[in-house]
Enzyme design. Sequence first.
Site, PDB file in Angstrom:
ATOM      1  N   SER A 175       4.465   5.828   6.961  1.00  0.00           N
ATOM      2  CA  SER A 175       5.871   6.122   7.283  1.00  0.00           C
ATOM      3  C   SER A 175       5.927   7.015   8.505  1.00  0.00           C
ATOM      4  CB  SER A 175       6.533   6.840   6.104  1.00  0.00           C
ATOM      5  OG  SER A 175       7.782   7.376   6.494  1.00  0.00           O
ATOM      6  N   TYR A 219       5.837  13.743   0.290  1.00  0.00           N
ATOM      7  CA  TYR A 219       5.851  12.344   0.726  1.00  0.00           C
ATOM      8  C   TYR A 219       5.160  12.223   2.084  1.00  0.00           C
ATOM      9  CZ  TYR A 219       7.747   7.813   2.214  1.00  0.00           C
ATOM     10  OH  TYR A 219       7.889   6.518   2.673  1.00  0.00           O
TER      11      TYR A 219
HETATM   12  N1  NAP Z   1      12.324   1.677   3.044  1.00  0.00           N
HETATM   13  C1  NAP Z   1      12.021   2.542   4.025  1.00  0.00           C
HETATM   14  O1  NAP Z   1      12.908   2.977   4.776  1.00  0.00           O
HETATM   15  C2  NAP Z   1      10.603   2.983   4.238  1.00  0.00           C
HETATM   16  C3  NAP Z   1      10.330   3.748   5.384  1.00  0.00           C
HETATM   17  C4  NAP Z   1       9.018   4.167   5.586  1.00  0.00           C
HETATM   18  C5  NAP Z   1       8.025   3.812   4.697  1.00  0.00           C
HETATM   19  N2  NAP Z   1       8.332   3.087   3.579  1.00  0.00           N
HETATM   20  C6  NAP Z   1       7.235   2.748   2.672  1.00  0.00           C
HETATM   21  O2  NAP Z   1       7.214   1.355   2.489  1.00  0.00           O
HETATM   22  C7  NAP Z   1       6.698   1.035   1.189  1.00  0.00           C
HETATM   23  C8  NAP Z   1       7.683   0.107   0.471  1.00  0.00           C
HETATM   24  O3  NAP Z   1       8.902   0.805   0.357  1.00  0.00           O
HETATM   25  P1  NAP Z   1      10.269   0.100  -0.090  1.00  0.00           P
HETATM   26  O4  NAP Z   1      11.345   0.801   0.649  1.00  0.00           O
HETATM   27  O5  NAP Z   1      10.146  -1.373  -0.006  1.00  0.00           O
HETATM   28  O6  NAP Z   1      10.359   0.605  -1.587  1.00  0.00           O
HETATM   29  P2  NAP Z   1      10.973  -0.034  -2.904  1.00  0.00           P
HETATM   30  O7  NAP Z   1      11.887  -1.159  -2.593  1.00  0.00           O
HETATM   31  O8  NAP Z   1      11.495   1.123  -3.683  1.00  0.00           O
HETATM   32  O9  NAP Z   1       9.645  -0.594  -3.605  1.00  0.00           O
HETATM   33  C9  NAP Z   1       8.645   0.234  -4.043  1.00  0.00           C
HETATM   34  C10 NAP Z   1       7.534  -0.633  -4.575  1.00  0.00           C
HETATM   35  O10 NAP Z   1       6.483   0.229  -5.060  1.00  0.00           O
HETATM   36  C11 NAP Z   1       6.147  -0.189  -6.371  1.00  0.00           C
HETATM   37  N3  NAP Z   1       5.725   0.927  -7.220  1.00  0.00           N
HETATM   38  C12 NAP Z   1       6.321   2.140  -7.360  1.00  0.00           C
HETATM   39  N4  NAP Z   1       5.673   2.847  -8.314  1.00  0.00           N
HETATM   40  C13 NAP Z   1       4.656   2.060  -8.769  1.00  0.00           C
HETATM   41  C14 NAP Z   1       3.652   2.210  -9.752  1.00  0.00           C
HETATM   42  N5  NAP Z   1       3.576   3.329 -10.491  1.00  0.00           N
HETATM   43  N6  NAP Z   1       2.780   1.199  -9.962  1.00  0.00           N
HETATM   44  C15 NAP Z   1       2.868   0.050  -9.234  1.00  0.00           C
HETATM   45  N7  NAP Z   1       3.805  -0.161  -8.294  1.00  0.00           N
HETATM   46  C16 NAP Z   1       4.689   0.822  -8.074  1.00  0.00           C
HETATM   47  C17 NAP Z   1       7.430  -0.753  -6.933  1.00  0.00           C
HETATM   48  O11 NAP Z   1       7.126  -1.609  -8.030  1.00  0.00           O
HETATM   49  P3  NAP Z   1       8.036  -1.675  -9.367  1.00  0.00           P
HETATM   50  O12 NAP Z   1       8.846  -2.921  -9.234  1.00  0.00           O
HETATM   51  O13 NAP Z   1       7.039  -1.748 -10.435  1.00  0.00           O
HETATM   52  O14 NAP Z   1       8.884  -0.419  -9.407  1.00  0.00           O
HETATM   53  C18 NAP Z   1       7.984  -1.498  -5.734  1.00  0.00           C
HETATM   54  O15 NAP Z   1       7.398  -2.767  -5.642  1.00  0.00           O
HETATM   55  C19 NAP Z   1       6.499   2.361   0.481  1.00  0.00           C
HETATM   56  O16 NAP Z   1       5.159   2.759   0.588  1.00  0.00           O
HETATM   57  C20 NAP Z   1       7.378   3.319   1.280  1.00  0.00           C
HETATM   58  O17 NAP Z   1       6.926   4.650   1.207  1.00  0.00           O
HETATM   59  C21 NAP Z   1       9.602   2.662   3.336  1.00  0.00           C
END
Ligand code: NAP
Length: 245
Positions: free
Chosen positions: A139, A152
């Site tokens: 990130s 984070y």
């Molecule tokens: N969205 C943004 O703006 C953004 C910006 C920078 C970086 N990121 C990074 O991008 C990645 C994806 O983010 P996103 O925004 O797509 O998030 P999201 O829609 O909230 O999805 C999070 C994912 O992580 C999985 N997860 C969470 N806890 C878990 C656990 N205990 N065991 C297995 N899986 C688990 C969730 O699976 P479940 O279905 O099981 O909950 C889900 O598939 C993350 O690493 C985040 O930090 C996101």
Amino acid sequence: MRQTYSLVTGASGGIGQAVVRELSASGRVILSGRSIDRLEAIRSECGSPEGHLVWATDLADSATCGVALASFLNEHDAAIEHFVHCAGVFDVRLLRMIDWDDAYRMFNVNVFSAIEIIRQLSRKRVNGQALRTITLISSIASRIGTPGYHLYAASKGALNALARSLAVELAPEVRVNCVLPGGVETESTRAMFANEETLARMKASTPLGLGTVGDIASAVAFLVSDKARWITGQEIVIDGGRSIV
Ligand SMILES: NC(=O)c1ccc[n+]([C@@H]2O[C@H](COP(=O)([O-])OP(=O)(O)OC[C@H]3O[C@@H](n4cnc5c(N)ncnc54)[C@H](OP(=O)(O)O)[C@@H]3O)[C@@H](O)[C@H]2O)c1
């Protein structure tokens, strides 16, 4: 002959689903998350869904997730060629509000599970010598100071450092890179995007305007492909210019 796959953790999340859509267009994918039902629904929307597999696991159990993956691969006669770690826990709170159970869970999911999975995938007995690329979703929070983001940001900074070390240790067979997204709308950022003031601030501070999960997935698909054959140990920022303003 073992069938090779891309393993995508966080496949049920916003960015993970977009990565699955990209990678499943040209290869076989193993979708990982905690809910079988959600993963099966996403798999059914892929082209040739029968070619892809679902591996449901809780990555908070970081010490055991690698062994569980090893037996899953053995059971399906599968090997992993590309590993994309999208699973992540996002939490914002001030220093005085730290809860250590939550902090350990965040590091287990964001960092330690990835290390354990990579450790297993690097073992010949588990994965042959199939592994070619590792892409860790970090990130821009690892580079920008923001109140409440300390844990984070530290977990994502750990991924950046991990990628650099592993890029050297696993070369030349395996390329290891991080993608650093700026804010895009998903489940974990929905509240931010629903706040008009925050949204206006984000738009104003992003030269190219707001991006989408597809912009992140395109960068992942490039890093996984042979077009990126000379790129390793890098932090690729995909944020519409947010971090240069
Ligand atoms: N969205 C943004 O703006 C953004 C910006 C920078 C970086 N990121 C990074 O991008 C990645 C994806 O983010 P996103 O925004 O797509 O998030 P999201 O829609 O909230 O999805 C999070 C994912 O992580 C999985 N997860 C969470 N806890 C878990 C656990 N205990 N065991 C297995 N899986 C688990 C969730 O699976 P479940 O279905 O099981 O909950 C889900 O598939 C993350 O690493 C985040 O930090 C996101």
